[in-house]
Write a protein that holds these residues in place. Structure first.
Motif, PDB file in Angstrom:
ATOM      1  N   HIS A 157       0.855  -1.192   0.000  1.00 31.20           N
ATOM      2  CA  HIS A 157       0.000   0.000   0.000  1.00 31.20           C
ATOM      3  C   HIS A 157       0.888   1.238   0.000  1.00 31.20           C
ATOM      4  CE1 HIS A 157      -2.363  -3.273   1.812  1.00 31.20           C
ATOM      5  NE2 HIS A 157      -3.389  -2.711   1.202  1.00 31.20           N
ATOM      6  N   ILE A 164      -2.050  -0.756  -4.457  1.00 29.99           N
ATOM      7  CA  ILE A 164      -3.122  -0.985  -3.494  1.00 29.99           C
ATOM      8  C   ILE A 164      -3.347  -2.484  -3.400  1.00 29.99           C
ATOM      9  CG2 ILE A 164      -5.546  -0.582  -2.913  1.00 29.99           C
ATOM     10  CD1 ILE A 164      -5.386   1.990  -4.597  1.00 29.99           C
ATOM     11  N   ASP A 179      -6.979   8.936  -3.612  1.00 28.73           N
ATOM     12  CA  ASP A 179      -7.744   8.761  -2.378  1.00 28.73           C
ATOM     13  C   ASP A 179      -6.826   8.234  -1.276  1.00 28.73           C
ATOM     14  OD1 ASP A 179      -9.488   7.786  -0.353  1.00 28.73           O
ATOM     15  OD2 ASP A 179     -11.065   7.399  -1.816  1.00 28.73           O
ATOM     16  N   ARG A 213      -7.540   7.013   1.637  1.00 29.20           N
ATOM     17  CA  ARG A 213      -7.975   5.918   2.519  1.00 29.20           C
ATOM     18  C   ARG A 213      -7.236   4.611   2.242  1.00 29.20           C
ATOM     19  NH1 ARG A 213     -13.983   4.566   0.030  1.00 29.20           N
ATOM     20  NH2 ARG A 213     -13.546   6.137  -1.547  1.00 29.20           N
ATOM     21  N   TYR A 214      -6.702   4.467   1.027  1.00 30.57           N
ATOM     22  CA  TYR A 214      -5.989   3.233   0.701  1.00 30.57           C
ATOM     23  C   TYR A 214      -4.598   3.185   1.334  1.00 30.57           C
ATOM     24  CZ  TYR A 214      -9.875   2.876  -2.462  1.00 30.57           C
ATOM     25  OH  TYR A 214     -11.156   2.813  -2.966  1.00 30.57           O
ATOM     26  N   VAL A 267      -7.581   0.097   5.873  1.00 33.44           N
ATOM     27  CA  VAL A 267      -7.464  -0.643   4.618  1.00 33.44           C
ATOM     28  C   VAL A 267      -6.253  -1.580   4.645  1.00 33.44           C
ATOM     29  CG1 VAL A 267      -7.011  -0.434   2.144  1.00 33.44           C
ATOM     30  CG2 VAL A 267      -8.680   1.080   3.248  1.00 33.44           C
TER      31      VAL A 267
END
Length: 492
Positions: A380, A397, A456, A458-459, A464
């Motif tokens: 990530h 990701i 984004d 959030r990844y 996550v």
């Protein structure tokens, strides 16, 4: 609804004293000086140690585990390595006890030093104490007591045990015995043992280190018990509250130079849409402590925390790297440093520094081909590759890598690459942006900055990626050596 993005500066209940990925804090006082250490997991050198004279402003003075003899790498996977520990001072010597879960069958590790900035001793292993989160304390007769959460990777957590130990050899002086089993919540761990007045207190982390995290306490007349739990347990928690800081727990008490009491503890600052995403990992916060009927009461908003100095400019001219720099595997020995050219990281390696702010920008001056990235772990991360005359933005990701932007360079000896975290537009879910932040990848050309991608955030969050760490900035590439002449980081 969206979690708040801005927090009021200064309030110790919402402003960390050591921001960024600095979890599981442990603290001790020597005269008018305070020393704090946090866990570091796979990163090496391990266990950053800080100094303060007021509990509010902290300066990193080094790392405790600085050799591979002290910290066996093992598999080197994310979130393994060095977990929570305890820092104490006795008779002119500092003691730090911790667990290297990458070498868990060797038991707990005790290292000592006369100066907390180091050097620290070679490790002494308490080989019969298999588990995590060890504490070290001394009873009224001067006997060293080690208390830990019995744990293994086959069955997980078991219970909390204690034993008298010779800290110079790691030998148990008698068989271990179970102490307080906790308040009934899951994951009774992180024990700290204190002699305060006529009582012995055990302070625990319970509920898991996620949204149900909390601190609980029990007391007894003898260190081995029997213990009675506090009627007000949990004495610290933010579960089921609408506050900007969650996951609070894993606390450690300290008596101040004026005779008052305080505690350090971990918390996270989630952002974005439901369920909320925290990107910086678990951070260190400060609370006041009152005593009522012989029990500690956490007063989390007691202190005013000044604005921290998280920004830095690193030009790598010193012979030694600043203690903020770490690697997720290997050692610093193969990171080349040259005052003329900067720092060179060999292929497959990363040189990392913790991200410590919710909004920030970082600029790397790369010489030749190379990479600059923001990452949680190898699966990530977002990065800019400078290669074959182009700047290439790449998002990874869940281990799946994709090119998300490409532009030609304008030539020149060095290429400036900028990574930036921005707050997303503030709108209510479901119409708003659920991201906790947006990561902008850019490079500088003769005609100005060129945006390659806006991704984004959030990844690159714990929700996550999973695990126990937080975001770091990294110089390095799997494919090629990377030379960086200068790194600038500043909060926005």
């Amino acid at each position: 609804m969206l979690n708040p993005i801005a927090v009021t500066p200064g309030n110790s209940s919402i402003t960390p004293i050591v921001p960024g990925f600095h979890p599981d804090p442990t603290v001790c006082r020597v005269g008018d000086d305070y020393y704090l250490a946090t866990s570091s997991f796979e990163y090496f050198p391990a266990v950053p140690v800080f100094h303060s004279t007021d509990l509010l402003t902290w300066t990193q003075i080094g790392n405790i585990l600085t050799t591979r003899e002290q910290f066996v790498e093992g598999e080197g996977r994310p979130s393994l390595g060095v977990w929570a520990g305890t820092l104490r001072h006795r008779d002119g010597r500092f003691y730090y006890i911790t667990t290297n879960v990458s070498d868990i069958d060797s038991g707990q590790i005790i290292v000592t030093a006369t100066d907390p900035a180091g050097p620290w001793s070679e490790p002494v292993h308490v080989r019969d104490a298999i588990g995590i989160d060890p504490d070290i304390c001394w009873d009224d007769d001067g006997t060293c007591l080690v208390t830990w959460h019995r744990f293994n990777f086959d069955v997980g957590g078991i219970d909390v045990h204690q034993a008298p130990v010779d800290p110079s050899t790691g030998e148990m002086l008698k068989p271990s015995y179970e102490v307080w089993s906790g308040s009934g919540l899951p994951s009774a761990e992180g024990p700290h043992l204190y002699r305060i007045g006529e009582w012995w207190y055990l302070l625990y982390a319970e509920g898991g280190t996620e949204r149900g995290h909390c601190a609980t306490v029990a007391r007894a007349r003898r260190p081995e018990g029997p213990y009675e739990g506090c009627p007000a347990n949990p004495v610290l928690t933010r579960r089921s509250t609408n506050t900007p800081v969650h996951n609070t727990g894993h606390a450690d008490l300290v008596q101040t130079a004026s005779g008052d009491w305080a505690a350090v503890y971990l918390g996270v600052r989630p952002r974005g849409g439901t369920p909320g995403f925290h990107m910086l990992g678990r951070e260190t916060f400060l609370s006041g402590i009152d005593w009522e009927d012989g029990w500690p009461v956490f007063v989390t908003d007691r202190y005013t925390v000044p604005e921290g100095l998280t920004g830095f400019v690193e030009d790598f001219v010193d012979a030694d790297l600043q203690p903020r720099w770490v690697v997720p595997s290997g050692t610093l020995d193969d990171i080349e440093r040259d005052p003329a050219t900067g720092v060179t990281v060999p292929p497959t390696r990363r040189l990392c520094v913790r991200v410590r702010d919710l909004s920030w920008e970082a600029i790397a001056d790369l010489v030749g081909d190379g990479s600059f990235e923001v990452r949680i772990d190898p699966l990530h991360n977002y990065r800019v590759d400078v290669v074959d005359g182009e700047a290439v933005a790449v998002a990874t990701i869940g281990g799946r890598e994709q090119t998300v932007g490409v532009a030609a360079l304008s030539g020149g000896e060095a290429t400036r690459v900028r990574l930036r975290a921005e707050a997303p537009p503030r709108q209510e879910v479901p119409l708003g942006v659920p991201a906790p932040d947006l990561i902008v990848l850019e490079f500088e050309r003769a005609d100005g900055w060129v945006e390659l991608a806006r991704l984004d955030g959030r990844y690159l969050s714990t929700e996550v990626a999973s695990g126990f760490t937080g975001r770091v900035l990294a110089v390095g590439s799997d494919a090629r050596a990377t030379t960086a002449r200068r790194i600038e980081y500043r909060p926005l």
